[in-house]
Design a protein around this motif. Structure first.
Motif, short mmCIF file in Angstrom:
data_model
loop_
_atom_site.label_atom_id
_atom_site.label_comp_id
_atom_site.label_asym_id
_atom_site.label_seq_id
_atom_site.Cartn_x
_atom_site.Cartn_y
_atom_site.Cartn_z
N THR A 21 0.84 -1.02 0.23
CA THR A 21 -0.12 0.07 0.09
C THR A 21 1.28 1.66 -0.01
O THR A 21 2.13 1.55 1.09
N GLY A 22 0.69 2.12 -1.12
CA GLY A 22 0.99 3.51 -0.92
C GLY A 22 2.09 3.90 -1.93
O GLY A 22 3.12 4.18 -1.97
N GLN A 23 2.25 2.38 -2.24
CA GLN A 23 3.60 2.01 -3.46
C GLN A 23 2.97 2.83 -5.08
O GLN A 23 1.91 2.65 -5.59
N ARG A 24 4.51 3.66 -5.06
CA ARG A 24 3.72 4.17 -6.81
C ARG A 24 4.06 3.32 -8.04
O ARG A 24 4.86 1.99 -8.07
N TYR A 25 3.28 3.41 -8.71
CA TYR A 25 3.46 2.38 -9.96
C TYR A 25 3.17 3.00 -11.16
O TYR A 25 3.03 4.54 -11.32
#
Length: 638
Positions: free
Chosen positions: A332-336
């Motif tokens: 959660t919160g990881q950018r892609y």
């Protein structure tokens, strides 16, 4: 501090890094021959703190955008290099879109090749770059002018970068270790080496890491941080790891520490499409997901389709599903980033909301509220918002989703809710939700008594199934357990009931039980058979069975076997003798129990088997062991 270059091909990015650090990041023969960066380049600038500033030089050609994307994840600052003679070009814009989506908050504009143009052109280029950054909502930084041939202007830029490094915030290293591998190679005499920027957590020599995909477990033999030998590395640092062990390791994969969330093929995400996108995206459009340096094919699914347009359009900001062809280790919160399936066009990107998403058709308001809460910037803020929406939170799943290690999973927001355990897990919900469920549970049992006055109460399984649709099984289990412990509800004869509730029993049946109870209570340890009770009382065997069945339901007696029942005080005395034998470390066999109780063999065996059934004891070969010494006192209300 980690710095990456950005900008169009042949705008002088590699030359700039060489002037700043003295390192030529073009390592390959083909790169030197063509004067074109193909792979990622790395260089370091010494700093007074002892930790160098790390530089990642990315290729500028459109064909190598995948390599560029792999290099800019987790950086602190970007150097946007724009040649004065060309100005803003297509890859300038694409690189800016990439680093904006990946959450890079600071960009320093560099105007290179200033020796090729006059002052008027320089000002025009600076103005166009400033407007572009303003449109993309970056804080304005004064541009640096540099001469790519002789290095004019580099000294002031270098000093500015060193000052930025001194002010750079330290990354939080409390999460589970994660590193996206952007290079994998072998060194003679050392073996396998991988490099990357530590996304979260920390790692030390001797630690075990998990390679994903693949699942191989490797050991860290050695570490280099910012090109210097080190014993450990933490979030935000460039490092090289010398690994030992067996298993496939490839560029684009991940190294994970213990406690990382399991891999997933379905991600629930917040997606913002680029405003410049020239086409719409239909439901289940094929896409490519970029996560760190990993690329995975999949399909983009709309989360809700109750809009005027059945497709996603330029600039849309939505919650969506990503249904992947391969599992990924996300949090959660990881950018892609998302590109089209042919990898020609950048579509947009965003943050992952739930790494263990699920795609089951139209989501309800409850699920949408959960995902919107997970979009908060910190786990504690997300937890508090979930409590505001009366969500029931699986704490271990929540912590794994946020990449929190169990040792450092400090969440002050937990104190704002009601924590409980159910089904072997720890849960959290709001105090209001807990209270409402407790009231509903007690009210339901009360209604059950009114509608069925002849019954003792409701079976726990039926109560759980009835209440679960509105409250969820974990919360029902937690509240029910608490009600039983604090006496709000009782458990009698395997049924949930209100304390003090007495089922309506016909006078004749009540009189029959009195006669059976008198017979049992005067029998002592020699508990008679039901047929013996009938003979002694002159009652019909059918009436004895009916009376005992009612008594068992009411908790007045316990069924020892099909042909025998006993009163609670009788069974408590038998249990006390077993506990005494256990404390004396005596062997509990049929013969020993028979002698202790002074009972016949058949009765002895029936009581021992009954104790096994209620999990007070357990048979092991020809002996018994005590499992729970406190059970008899609880069960027989001592």
């Amino acid at each position: 501090m980690i710095v990456a270059t950005a900008g169009h091909v042949d705008h002088g990015k590699t030359s700039l890094i060489k002037h700043i650090t003295g390192v030529d990041t073009d390592r390959l023969e083909e790169e030197k021959r063509r004067g074109l960066s193909i792979s990622l380049g790395y260089a370091y600038l010494p700093h007074v703190t002892g930790l160098p500033v790390g530089f990642i030089d990315v290729p500028g050609h459109h064909r190598f955008i995948n390599t560029m994307i792999a290099g800019v994840g987790g950086i602190d600052l970007a150097l946007l290099v724009v040649a004065a003679d060309d100005g803003v070009m297509p890859q300038t814009r694409e690189h800016l879109d990439v680093i904006r989506i990946l959450g890079v908050k600071r960009i320093i504009p560099i105007i290179s090749k200033i020796d090729r143009v006059g002052e008027e052109r320089l000002r025009a280029v600076e103005s166009s770059v400033g407007e572009l950054l303003h449109d993309l909502r970056w804080q304005q930084e004064d541009p640096f002018r540099v001469n790519s041939q002789n290095g004019l202007g580099v000294d002031s830029l270098r000093a500015h970068l060193l000052n930025c490094a001194a002010q750079c915030d330290t990354r939080d290293a409390t999460g589970v270790f994660r590193l996206s591998m952007d290079r994998v190679f072998r060194v003679k005499g050392a073996g396998l080496v991988v490099t990357g920027t530590v996304t979260s957590g920390s790692i030390s020599t001797g630690d075990e890491v998990l390679v994903q995909p693949g699942g191989a477990s490797l050991r860290v033999r050695g570490l280099r941080v910012h090109d210097k030998n080190a014993m450990s590395a933490t979030a935000g640092q460039r490092c090289a790891l010398n690994l030992s062990g067996k298993g496939e390791v490839a560029r684009g994969g991940w190294l994970l520490g213990p406690g990382a969330a399991p891999l997933s093929m379905c991600l629930d995400v917040r997606l913002q499409l680029l405003g410049t996108l020239r086409f719409s995206l239909k439901h289940l459009t094929p896409v490519k997901l970029y996560l760190g340096s990993q690329r995975v094919a999949g399909r983009l699914a709309r989360y809700t389709r109750e809009t005027s347009s059945p497709a996603l359009n330029a600039g849309d900001d939505v919650i969506a599903h990503l249904l992947l062809d391969e599992p990924v280790p996300a949090f959660t919160g990881q950018r892609y980033l998302l590109r089209d399936a042919s990898e020609e066009t950048l579509l947009g990107g965003g943050i992952i909301l739930d790494p263990q998403g699920f795609y089951r058709g139209k989501p309800g308001a409850h699920r949408l509220a959960y995902l919107e809460a997970m979009a908060e910037p910190t786990p504690d803020a997300a937890l508090r918002r979930l409590l505001e929406h009366d969500q029931v939170i699986d704490l271990a799943r929540f912590q794994r989703a946020w990449n929190m290690s169990q040792e450092t999973a400090a969440l002050p927001g937990i104190n704002a809710g009601r924590a409980f355990d159910a089904d072997g897990k720890f849960w959290l919900t709001s105090r209001a939700k807990w209270s409402a469920t407790e009231q509903a549970l007690v009210s339901f049992v009360s209604g059950w008594h009114r509608e069925r006055p002849h019954e003792t109460g409701i079976r726990p399984g039926l109560l759980q199934r009835t209440m679960a649709p509105a409250h969820g099984i974990p919360l029902v289990l937690g509240v029910l357990s608490a009600c039983l412990k604090n006496g709000t509800l009782g458990l009698v004869g395997g049924c949930i009931m209100q304390p003090g509730f007495i089922p309506h029993i016909e006078e004749e049946a009540d009189n029959q039980w009195r006669r059976v109870r008198e017979c049992l209570s005067t029998s002592g340890a020699a508990i008679p058979l039901l047929s013996d009770i009938a003979d002694r009382t002159g009652m019909k065997l059918e009436d004895v069975r009916k009376a005992t069945q009612i008594a068992v339901k009411l908790g007045r007696a316990f069924q020892v076997s099909k042909r025998r029942c006993a009163l609670p005080p009788q069974l408590l005395e038998f249990a006390k003798d077993i506990i005494q034998l256990d404390r004396a470390n005596a062997e509990i066999t049929v013969a020993v129990a028979k002698q202790q109780w002074g009972t016949g063999r058949n009765l002895t065996i029936e009581i021992l088997e009954y104790f096994d059934d209620i999990r007070f004891t357990q048979r092991r070969d020809n002996t018994r062991v005590v499992l729970d010494r406190s059970l008899p006192a609880r069960l027989y209300n001592a």
